[in-house]
Design a protein around this motif. Structure first.
Motif, PDB file in Angstrom:
ATOM      1  N   MET A 131       0.863  -1.175   0.000  1.00 33.25           N
ATOM      2  CA  MET A 131       0.000   0.000   0.000  1.00 33.25           C
ATOM      3  C   MET A 131       0.904   1.231   0.000  1.00 33.25           C
ATOM      4  N   PHE A 132       0.403   2.332  -0.551  1.00 34.22           N
ATOM      5  CA  PHE A 132       1.183   3.562  -0.592  1.00 34.22           C
ATOM      6  C   PHE A 132       0.393   4.680   0.079  1.00 34.22           C
ATOM      7  N   LEU A 133       0.967   5.244   1.135  1.00 31.43           N
ATOM      8  CA  LEU A 133       0.316   6.292   1.904  1.00 31.43           C
ATOM      9  C   LEU A 133       0.828   7.665   1.477  1.00 31.43           C
ATOM     10  N   ALA A 134      -0.075   8.620   1.359  1.00 26.83           N
ATOM     11  CA  ALA A 134       0.330   9.986   1.028  1.00 26.83           C
ATOM     12  C   ALA A 134       1.097  10.585   2.195  1.00 26.83           C
ATOM     13  N   GLY A 135       2.204  11.254   1.882  1.00 21.83           N
ATOM     14  CA  GLY A 135       3.022  11.849   2.931  1.00 21.83           C
ATOM     15  C   GLY A 135       3.723  13.111   2.475  1.00 21.83           C
ATOM     16  N   LEU A 136       4.361  13.766   3.429  1.00 27.31           N
ATOM     17  CA  LEU A 136       5.184  14.941   3.180  1.00 27.31           C
ATOM     18  C   LEU A 136       6.546  14.700   3.812  1.00 27.31           C
ATOM     19  N   TYR A 137       7.580  15.282   3.230  1.00 23.56           N
ATOM     20  CA  TYR A 137       8.897  15.149   3.846  1.00 23.56           C
ATOM     21  C   TYR A 137       9.575  16.510   3.893  1.00 23.56           C
ATOM     22  N   SER A 138      10.582  16.606   4.731  1.00 21.97           N
ATOM     23  CA  SER A 138      11.350  17.840   4.840  1.00 21.97           C
ATOM     24  C   SER A 138      12.817  17.484   5.040  1.00 21.97           C
ATOM     25  N   VAL A 139      13.662  18.467   4.853  1.00 23.32           N
ATOM     26  CA  VAL A 139      15.098  18.297   5.034  1.00 23.32           C
ATOM     27  C   VAL A 139      15.541  19.263   6.123  1.00 23.32           C
ATOM     28  N   THR A 140      16.167  18.758   7.167  1.00 19.29           N
ATOM     29  CA  THR A 140      16.596  19.596   8.280  1.00 19.29           C
ATOM     30  C   THR A 140      17.808  20.427   7.885  1.00 19.29           C
ATOM     31  N   SER A 141      18.150  21.371   8.748  1.00 18.63           N
ATOM     32  CA  SER A 141      19.286  22.249   8.475  1.00 18.63           C
ATOM     33  C   SER A 141      20.599  21.490   8.372  1.00 18.63           C
ATOM     34  N   ASP A 142      20.658  20.313   8.988  1.00 18.43           N
ATOM     35  CA  ASP A 142      21.876  19.501   8.898  1.00 18.43           C
ATOM     36  C   ASP A 142      21.769  18.423   7.828  1.00 18.43           C
ATOM     37  N   GLY A 143      20.779  18.552   6.933  1.00 13.13           N
ATOM     38  CA  GLY A 143      20.708  17.675   5.767  1.00 13.13           C
ATOM     39  C   GLY A 143      20.041  16.338   5.981  1.00 13.13           C
ATOM     40  N   LYS A 144      19.328  16.157   7.098  1.00 14.96           N
ATOM     41  CA  LYS A 144      18.657  14.893   7.360  1.00 14.96           C
ATOM     42  C   LYS A 144      17.209  14.940   6.864  1.00 14.96           C
ATOM     43  N   TYR A 145      16.750  13.809   6.347  1.00 15.61           N
ATOM     44  CA  TYR A 145      15.404  13.724   5.784  1.00 15.61           C
ATOM     45  C   TYR A 145      14.431  13.158   6.816  1.00 15.61           C
ATOM     46  N   GLU A 146      13.230  13.778   6.876  1.00 17.99           N
ATOM     47  CA  GLU A 146      12.181  13.344   7.790  1.00 17.99           C
ATOM     48  C   GLU A 146      10.852  13.329   7.033  1.00 17.99           C
ATOM     49  N   TYR A 147       9.934  12.466   7.458  1.00 17.67           N
ATOM     50  CA  TYR A 147       8.640  12.405   6.762  1.00 17.67           C
ATOM     51  C   TYR A 147       7.488  12.274   7.740  1.00 17.67           C
ATOM     52  N   THR A 148       6.293  12.568   7.243  1.00 20.49           N
ATOM     53  CA  THR A 148       5.065  12.403   8.014  1.00 20.49           C
ATOM     54  C   THR A 148       4.013  11.766   7.122  1.00 20.49           C
ATOM     55  N   VAL A 149       3.004  11.137   7.737  1.00 22.22           N
ATOM     56  CA  VAL A 149       1.921  10.471   7.030  1.00 22.22           C
ATOM     57  C   VAL A 149       0.649  11.302   7.173  1.00 22.22           C
ATOM     58  N   ILE A 150      -0.095  11.468   6.091  1.00 21.94           N
ATOM     59  CA  ILE A 150      -1.321  12.256   6.098  1.00 21.94           C
ATOM     60  C   ILE A 150      -2.517  11.351   6.396  1.00 21.94           C
ATOM     61  N   THR A 151      -3.388  11.798   7.299  1.00 24.04           N
ATOM     62  CA  THR A 151      -4.606  11.048   7.622  1.00 24.04           C
ATOM     63  C   THR A 151      -5.826  11.947   7.433  1.00 24.04           C
ATOM     64  N   ARG A 152      -6.963  11.301   7.204  1.00 25.29           N
ATOM     65  CA  ARG A 152      -8.238  12.007   7.166  1.00 25.29           C
ATOM     66  C   ARG A 152      -9.337  11.056   7.623  1.00 25.29           C
ATOM     67  N   GLU A 153     -10.603  11.444   7.500  1.00 22.18           N
ATOM     68  CA  GLU A 153     -11.683  10.614   8.032  1.00 22.18           C
ATOM     69  C   GLU A 153     -11.713   9.251   7.341  1.00 22.18           C
ATOM     70  N   ALA A 154     -12.088   8.249   8.102  1.00 21.56           N
ATOM     71  CA  ALA A 154     -12.145   6.894   7.567  1.00 21.56           C
ATOM     72  C   ALA A 154     -13.346   6.738   6.638  1.00 21.56           C
ATOM     73  N   PRO A 155     -13.267   5.832   5.665  1.00 19.79           N
ATOM     74  CA  PRO A 155     -14.425   5.551   4.803  1.00 19.79           C
ATOM     75  C   PRO A 155     -15.477   4.772   5.585  1.00 19.79           C
ATOM     76  N   LYS A 156     -16.661   4.667   5.019  1.00 23.07           N
ATOM     77  CA  LYS A 156     -17.769   4.011   5.712  1.00 23.07           C
ATOM     78  C   LYS A 156     -17.435   2.572   6.088  1.00 23.07           C
ATOM     79  N   GLN A 157     -16.663   1.888   5.238  1.00 26.34           N
ATOM     80  CA  GLN A 157     -16.375   0.484   5.503  1.00 26.34           C
ATOM     81  C   GLN A 157     -15.494   0.279   6.735  1.00 26.34           C
ATOM     82  N   LEU A 158     -14.835   1.335   7.204  1.00 32.09           N
ATOM     83  CA  LEU A 158     -13.962   1.200   8.364  1.00 32.09           C
ATOM     84  C   LEU A 158     -14.341   2.121   9.517  1.00 32.09           C
ATOM     85  N   GLU A 159     -15.468   2.790   9.424  1.00 29.97           N
ATOM     86  CA  GLU A 159     -15.889   3.675  10.505  1.00 29.97           C
ATOM     87  C   GLU A 159     -16.110   2.920  11.807  1.00 29.97           C
TER      88      GLU A 159
END
Length: 311
Positions: A131-159
């Motif tokens: 599975m592929f999750l939508a995310g965002l990443y950033s680069v710190t001042s010392d050149g290290k990469y970090e990421y986060t995962v985006i979430t939103r409301e669940a669909p009806k099948q998983l509410e």
């Protein structure tokens, strides 16, 4: 991720995705069934090199450090980004031109069955592909990469399980390609690409509660504890109604929406995401006290496992 770096190109090929090269993988990037915030995991994104768009897989730390916290000894980080807050938060404004997807094999979700009992479920694709999750990443001042995962409301099948879910993007679709595209960072356009997952391509089942202990690992954590299927679960629900669903998991949904941090814990082999949601305030004086706790270094192989989707 239960696949070693060298095994991932073959997994991506099942989705007709190419990887030009893999960066920052080392001996720590080995197979693991439980993965928590601050750990190093593979992230897929497009990069421009020599006027050509290059698909890269880079191992990054899970958790984006806010700019105002980057110089502090104990640096809080945001493991997940609430879809509703991205447009208004300065934490994410600098990440909108750094979009990515995070490959996983599935995720854990905890369902509250009573005041003293929570049961973990494992959610994955029926065909057991990545599975592929939508995310965002950033680069710190010392050149290290970090990421986060985006979430939103669940669909009806998983509410019935929880009110929120990570955003899933399907390779080969316009949404997938446009999200990774480099042309535009306008949130008004980008937000339309991130929709609740309505496809009937997921399955879920109960797993052992051992997944909640940071010391536990192994493929037994992602195996079903019985043969109860989705259909079987709903048959039981129809036969004997119980109070479950969004009402059981939304009690904190409206509280401190801007000041709480949302955390999502991934684990793979048939992969895992365990979530704990709280939003983060840009001002260091207003952020939750709980964020000041120290987190173990991923290089020491100490994987943090949080309570799933507990705000």
């Amino acid at each position: 991720m239960s696949f070693a770096p060298g095994e991932l190109p073959a997994q991506f090929a099942q989705h007709n995705l190419n990887i030009d090269r893999i960066e920052d993988a080392d001996s720590w990037s080995a197979k693991r069934y439980n993965v928590g915030p601050q750990c190093i995991e593979p992230v897929y994104f497009f990069n421009v090199e020599h006027e050509c768009t290059t698909p890269l897989l880079r191992y990054m730390k899970w958790g984006v450090t806010p700019k105002w916290a980057s110089q502090k000894p104990q640096r809080p980080s945001t493991f997940n980004a609430r879809y509703e807050n991205i447009e208004h938060s300065k934490v994410w404004s600098r990440c909108l031109d750094h979009r990515c997807v995070i490959p996983i094999e599935g995720y854990f979700e905890w369902k509250t069955e009573s005041s003293k009992n929570k049961q973990p479920w494992f959610i994955r694709r029926k065909d057991q592909k990545l599975m592929f999750l939508a995310g965002l990443y950033s680069v710190t001042s010392d050149g290290k990469y970090e990421y986060t995962v985006i979430t939103r409301e669940a669909p009806k099948q998983l509410e019935w399980l929880h009110s929120r879910m990570p955003v899933v993007l399907e390779p080969g679709t316009d949404e997938f390609n446009s999200w990774l595209g480099l042309e535009d960072s306008n949130w008004a356009k980008l937000s339309k690409l991130l929709r609740p997952h309505e496809k009937d391509d997921l399955e879920w089942y109960k797993v052992k509660k051992d997944v909640g202990n940071v010391k536990n690992d192994g493929d037994d954590l992602v195996k079903p504890i019985n043969q109860e299927s989705l259909q079987g679960f709903f048959k039981k629900e129809d036969a004997k109604p119980t109070k479950c669903g969004a009402g059981d998991s939304m009690k904190d949904e409206g509280e401190n929406d801007f000041a709480s941090q949302e955390t999502l814990t991934l684990s793979r082999k048939e992969g895992v995401i365990k979530k704990e949601e709280k939003d983060i305030e840009e001002s260091p004086t207003k952020r939750p006290q709980s964020l000041s706790s120290t987190t173990p270094s991923p290089r020491k192989k100490q994987h943090t496992i949080t309570d799933f989707l507990r705000k």
